[in-house]
Design an enzyme around this catalytic site. Sequence first.
Site, PDB file in Angstrom:
ATOM      1  N   GLY A  14       0.792  -1.224   0.000  1.00 33.24           N
ATOM      2  CA  GLY A  14       0.000   0.000   0.000  1.00 33.24           C
ATOM      3  C   GLY A  14       0.825   1.275   0.000  1.00 33.24           C
ATOM      4  O   GLY A  14       0.365   2.312   0.481  1.00 33.24           O
ATOM      5  N   SER A  15       2.018   1.229  -0.577  1.00 31.09           N
ATOM      6  CA  SER A  15       2.819   2.461  -0.569  1.00 31.09           C
ATOM      7  C   SER A  15       2.190   3.538  -1.455  1.00 31.09           C
ATOM      8  O   SER A  15       2.286   4.731  -1.152  1.00 31.09           O
ATOM      9  CB  SER A  15       4.276   2.183  -0.992  1.00 31.09           C
ATOM     10  OG  SER A  15       4.356   1.848  -2.346  1.00 31.09           O
ATOM     11  N   ASN A  16       1.525   3.122  -2.530  1.00 27.81           N
ATOM     12  CA  ASN A  16       0.833   4.118  -3.354  1.00 27.81           C
ATOM     13  C   ASN A  16      -0.367   4.702  -2.613  1.00 27.81           C
ATOM     14  O   ASN A  16      -0.654   5.892  -2.742  1.00 27.81           O
ATOM     15  CB  ASN A  16       0.404   3.504  -4.691  1.00 27.81           C
ATOM     16  CG  ASN A  16       1.534   3.501  -5.693  1.00 27.81           C
ATOM     17  OD1 ASN A  16       1.957   4.566  -6.158  1.00 27.81           O
ATOM     18  ND2 ASN A  16       2.060   2.329  -6.012  1.00 27.81           N
ATOM     19  N   LYS A  93      -6.544  -8.194  -8.411  1.00 24.67           N
ATOM     20  CA  LYS A  93      -7.722  -8.903  -8.922  1.00 24.67           C
ATOM     21  C   LYS A  93      -8.375  -8.078 -10.019  1.00 24.67           C
ATOM     22  O   LYS A  93      -8.300  -6.852 -10.006  1.00 24.67           O
ATOM     23  CB  LYS A  93      -8.747  -9.116  -7.790  1.00 24.67           C
ATOM     24  CG  LYS A  93      -8.214  -9.943  -6.644  1.00 24.67           C
ATOM     25  CD  LYS A  93      -8.232 -11.411  -6.995  1.00 24.67           C
ATOM     26  CE  LYS A  93      -7.542 -12.225  -5.918  1.00 24.67           C
ATOM     27  NZ  LYS A  93      -7.341 -13.615  -6.296  1.00 24.67           N
ATOM     28  N   ASN A 109      -5.633   2.926 -12.966  1.00 27.28           N
ATOM     29  CA  ASN A 109      -4.683   1.961 -12.393  1.00 27.28           C
ATOM     30  C   ASN A 109      -3.272   2.506 -12.563  1.00 27.28           C
ATOM     31  O   ASN A 109      -2.997   3.251 -13.509  1.00 27.28           O
ATOM     32  CB  ASN A 109      -4.810   0.630 -13.144  1.00 27.28           C
ATOM     33  CG  ASN A 109      -3.794  -0.402 -12.661  1.00 27.28           C
ATOM     34  OD1 ASN A 109      -3.709  -0.702 -11.465  1.00 27.28           O
ATOM     35  ND2 ASN A 109      -3.005  -0.940 -13.574  1.00 27.28           N
ATOM     36  N   HIS A 111       0.603   1.191 -13.133  1.00 32.80           N
ATOM     37  CA  HIS A 111       1.382   0.018 -13.566  1.00 32.80           C
ATOM     38  C   HIS A 111       2.852   0.421 -13.566  1.00 32.80           C
ATOM     39  O   HIS A 111       3.192   1.528 -14.000  1.00 32.80           O
ATOM     40  CB  HIS A 111       0.927  -0.395 -14.973  1.00 32.80           C
ATOM     41  CG  HIS A 111       1.630  -1.613 -15.481  1.00 32.80           C
ATOM     42  ND1 HIS A 111       1.277  -2.885 -15.078  1.00 32.80           N
ATOM     43  CD2 HIS A 111       2.675  -1.760 -16.325  1.00 32.80           C
ATOM     44  CE1 HIS A 111       2.076  -3.758 -15.662  1.00 32.80           C
ATOM     45  NE2 HIS A 111       2.927  -3.098 -16.427  1.00 32.80           N
ATOM     46  N   ASP A 152      -4.328  -3.928 -18.264  1.00 35.15           N
ATOM     47  CA  ASP A 152      -3.355  -2.920 -18.693  1.00 35.15           C
ATOM     48  C   ASP A 152      -3.592  -2.405 -20.115  1.00 35.15           C
ATOM     49  O   ASP A 152      -2.648  -1.955 -20.776  1.00 35.15           O
ATOM     50  CB  ASP A 152      -1.921  -3.481 -18.599  1.00 35.15           C
ATOM     51  CG  ASP A 152      -1.583  -3.937 -17.194  1.00 35.15           C
ATOM     52  OD1 ASP A 152      -2.074  -3.315 -16.231  1.00 35.15           O
ATOM     53  OD2 ASP A 152      -0.829  -4.915 -17.053  1.00 35.15           O
ATOM     54  N   GLU A 181       6.299   6.379  -9.010  1.00 36.57           N
ATOM     55  CA  GLU A 181       4.856   6.144  -8.861  1.00 36.57           C
ATOM     56  C   GLU A 181       4.270   7.067  -7.801  1.00 36.57           C
ATOM     57  O   GLU A 181       3.166   7.600  -7.957  1.00 36.57           O
ATOM     58  CB  GLU A 181       4.589   4.687  -8.441  1.00 36.57           C
ATOM     59  CG  GLU A 181       4.945   3.661  -9.495  1.00 36.57           C
ATOM     60  CD  GLU A 181       4.610   2.234  -9.077  1.00 36.57           C
ATOM     61  OE1 GLU A 181       3.545   2.019  -8.466  1.00 36.57           O
ATOM     62  OE2 GLU A 181       5.408   1.333  -9.359  1.00 36.57           O
TER      63      GLU A 181
END
Length: 202
Positions: A14-16, A93, A109, A111, A152, A181
């Site tokens: 969960g660093s983002n 998921k 998202n 990536h 993606d 990120e």
Amino acid sequence: MSRLRVAVLASHYGSNLRALHGASLEGEARFGIALVIGNNSGSGALTYAREAGIPTVHMSGRTHPDPEELDEAMRAALVAHGTGLVVTAGYMKKLGPRVRQEFNGRIINIHPALLPLHGGKGMYGKAVHEAVLAAGDAVSGPTVHFVTEEYDAGGVIAQSEVPVLPDDTVESLAERVLAAEHLLLPAVVQIIATRAPASADR
Ligand code: GAR
């Protein structure tokens, strides 16, 4: 000032999420974290959110064995929390059709590679950076893109580049990309929130 209500879906550390939440607490932020959904009850992401006082929901194939029920429960939770934007950040998921339809064009998202390079099924975490090194790419970096049915494959919103150094390992490259990120994702969410506050709190 109205603020975009952002729901974050995360599976692991969960660093983002932390970067996004930190940015949401800055004075200029036009968004707030309204909900964190995780499929792994002991994940760093859910633990962080609970400690930070962010509403959390744990839902997975264990809590909802029927995929259609899981999809509907997730859609309902997102709607109930007034979600204006869904961010998947290390969420491993696929989203169901009801969530995708309800939030069509409002799911993004992050990536850890420069899509369309090194994306698709099975391409997450370490596998992505291994592929970048194996390809001999001179640059890598994160992509923020819209989520569609295919992994993606949705339209790219923003990317940032970092160099791939001759002595890079998967770990050193992953660390450099992850740092990028943490800058890119909050910046993109802030721009979306500024331009299109789809739902608001006060
Ligand atoms: C991030 O590097 C993210 O880009 C990646 O998982 C990591 C999650 O880290 N996502 C993918 O590989 C998706 N294909 P975090 O849990 O510390 O935010």
